[in-house]
Scaffold this motif. Structure first.
Motif, PDB file in Angstrom:
ATOM      1  N   THR A 145     -10.628  -1.507  -0.330  1.00 50.96           N
ATOM      2  CA  THR A 145     -10.244  -0.981   1.227  1.00 50.96           C
ATOM      3  C   THR A 145     -11.242  -1.522   1.935  1.00 50.96           C
ATOM      4  O   THR A 145     -11.888  -1.877   2.278  1.00 50.96           O
ATOM      5  N   LEU A 146      -9.955  -1.843   3.416  1.00 46.67           N
ATOM      6  CA  LEU A 146     -10.401  -2.368   4.672  1.00 46.67           C
ATOM      7  C   LEU A 146      -9.829  -1.564   5.250  1.00 46.67           C
ATOM      8  O   LEU A 146      -8.919  -0.380   5.808  1.00 46.67           O
ATOM      9  N   SER A 147     -10.573  -1.378   6.424  1.00 50.74           N
ATOM     10  CA  SER A 147     -11.252  -1.075   7.776  1.00 50.74           C
ATOM     11  C   SER A 147     -10.555  -1.866   9.055  1.00 50.74           C
ATOM     12  O   SER A 147     -11.510  -2.972   9.174  1.00 50.74           O
TER      13      SER A 147
ATOM     14  N   PRO B  98       0.553  -1.323  -0.117  1.00 51.47           N
ATOM     15  CA  PRO B  98       0.075  -0.012  -0.260  1.00 51.47           C
ATOM     16  C   PRO B  98       0.519   1.208   0.339  1.00 51.47           C
ATOM     17  O   PRO B  98       1.721   1.638   0.434  1.00 51.47           O
TER      18      PRO B  98
ATOM     19  N   LEU C 262      -8.970  -2.382  -6.237  1.00 54.58           N
ATOM     20  CA  LEU C 262      -9.408  -1.804  -5.598  1.00 54.58           C
ATOM     21  C   LEU C 262      -9.387  -2.465  -4.243  1.00 54.58           C
ATOM     22  O   LEU C 262     -11.243  -2.398  -4.330  1.00 54.58           O
TER      23      LEU C 262
ATOM     24  N   ARG D  45     -14.402  -3.505  -1.858  1.00 57.41           N
ATOM     25  CA  ARG D  45     -13.933  -3.739  -3.616  1.00 57.41           C
ATOM     26  C   ARG D  45     -14.191  -3.069  -4.272  1.00 57.41           C
ATOM     27  O   ARG D  45     -15.318  -3.109  -4.825  1.00 57.41           O
ATOM     28  N   ARG D  46     -13.286  -2.495  -5.390  1.00 59.69           N
ATOM     29  CA  ARG D  46     -14.003  -1.968  -6.933  1.00 59.69           C
ATOM     30  C   ARG D  46     -12.484  -2.422  -7.887  1.00 59.69           C
ATOM     31  O   ARG D  46     -12.233  -2.812  -7.710  1.00 59.69           O
TER      32      ARG D  46
ATOM     33  N   LEU E 226      -0.688   4.178   4.761  1.00 59.59           N
ATOM     34  CA  LEU E 226      -1.705   3.933   5.745  1.00 59.59           C
ATOM     35  C   LEU E 226      -2.394   5.435   6.928  1.00 59.59           C
ATOM     36  O   LEU E 226      -1.762   6.016   6.823  1.00 59.59           O
ATOM     37  N   SER E 227      -3.355   4.977   7.468  1.00 64.09           N
ATOM     38  CA  SER E 227      -4.010   5.637   8.372  1.00 64.09           C
ATOM     39  C   SER E 227      -4.400   4.778   9.145  1.00 64.09           C
ATOM     40  O   SER E 227      -5.395   4.141   9.826  1.00 64.09           O
TER      41      SER E 227
ATOM     42  N   SER F 252      -6.747   2.048   8.351  1.00 66.11           N
ATOM     43  CA  SER F 252      -7.449   2.172   7.404  1.00 66.11           C
ATOM     44  C   SER F 252      -6.120   2.075   5.895  1.00 66.11           C
ATOM     45  O   SER F 252      -4.641   2.672   6.013  1.00 66.11           O
ATOM     46  N   LEU F 253      -6.621   1.357   4.852  1.00 66.60           N
ATOM     47  CA  LEU F 253      -5.631   1.024   4.037  1.00 66.60           C
ATOM     48  C   LEU F 253      -6.080   0.185   2.515  1.00 66.60           C
ATOM     49  O   LEU F 253      -7.606   0.175   2.796  1.00 66.60           O
ATOM     50  N   GLU F 254      -5.325   0.965   1.692  1.00 64.75           N
ATOM     51  CA  GLU F 254      -6.388   0.160   0.343  1.00 64.75           C
ATOM     52  C   GLU F 254      -4.971  -0.623  -0.366  1.00 64.75           C
ATOM     53  O   GLU F 254      -4.330  -0.582  -0.552  1.00 64.75           O
TER      54      GLU F 254
END
Length: 226
Positions: free
Chosen positions: A147-149, A26, A145, A130-131, A29-30, A61-63
């Motif tokens: 995106t996980l939280s 990634p 892509l 999911r995208r 990361l947040s 959070s990360l993508e």
């Protein structure tokens, strides 16, 4: 280059199944951390006192970028594996815990209160989005892509041992200042305005509303009877 891995684990922290290896690291990361406070109104004060109630788990959070050309595992399969981290495991009746690791210096001292560097962290997955962004002519997804939280997970025993809480173990003396009240003094001494009866009982106070400036009050250790 070390690749980011997500490993489902049980409550005993033992791995469950094979790890999910992310082909691309990634780009960012947040991390977010909060604390919960209750407001305690004190008559005569403009603002309420703030009483710490509890901490809040840190969130991450990360993508993740998935590409068919970078992995032998199809994009749809990788996306499905990540999606399953937020679905119920029949044996546990809830989603699994997840151990996130990425090299010996990740995430560093970001999570927890020890200040020590860590090489991973355990969390629960709050959401998975999911995208799919590229498809083959037959409709097969080639890029995605995800995106996980995630939210930090620590057992009760781990939290208690990490906190190492300490209480005052000796009696202190406080000199009353103009405008002070017992709840205000208790809040300053113990971070809890509701402990003012301990001070009143210990000093055998009968006039609780009007404290005379200059009066010396003993502040006993918490849990000590007068």
């Amino acid at each position: 280059m070390k690749q980011l891995q997500l490993q489902a684990v049980g409550l005993d922290r033992k791995p469950v199944g094979e790890p999910i290896i992310v082909p691309f690291s990634p780009t960012e990361l947040s991390f977010a951390k909060g604390a919960n406070y209750a407001e305690i109104p004190i008559p005569g004060l403009e603002l309420p006192l703030l009483q710490f109630v509890r901490g809040e788990a840190e969130t991450v959070s990360l993508e993740l970028f998935l590409d068919a050309s970078a992995s032998t595992v199809p994009v749809t399969e990788l996306a499905r594996q990540l999606y399953k981290l937020a679905t119920i495991v029949p044996e546990r009746h809830c989603p699994p815990l997840v151990r996130v690791s990425w090299g010996s210096n990740f995430p560093g001292p970001s999570l927890g209160n020890s200040g020590q560097a860590e090489n991973g962290f355990t969390a629960v997955v709050l959401s998975v989005a999911r995208r799919f962004t590229l498809f083959a002519e037959d409709g097969t997804p080639l890029r995605a892509l995800v995106t996980l939280s995630l939210k930090q997970y620590m057992s009760l025993s781990d939290q208690v041992s990490a906190l190492n809480l300490q209480s005052p173990d000796h009696t202190r003396v406080h000199v009353v200042q103009e405008g002070e009240t017992l709840p205000l003094i208790a809040f300053d001494a113990y971070a809890d305005a509701a402990t003012w009866p301990l001070i009143a009982d210990h000093n055998r106070l009968t006039e609780l509303r009007d404290l005379t400036p200059g009066t010396r009050l003993e502040l006993p250790p918490l849990g000590v009877a007068p």
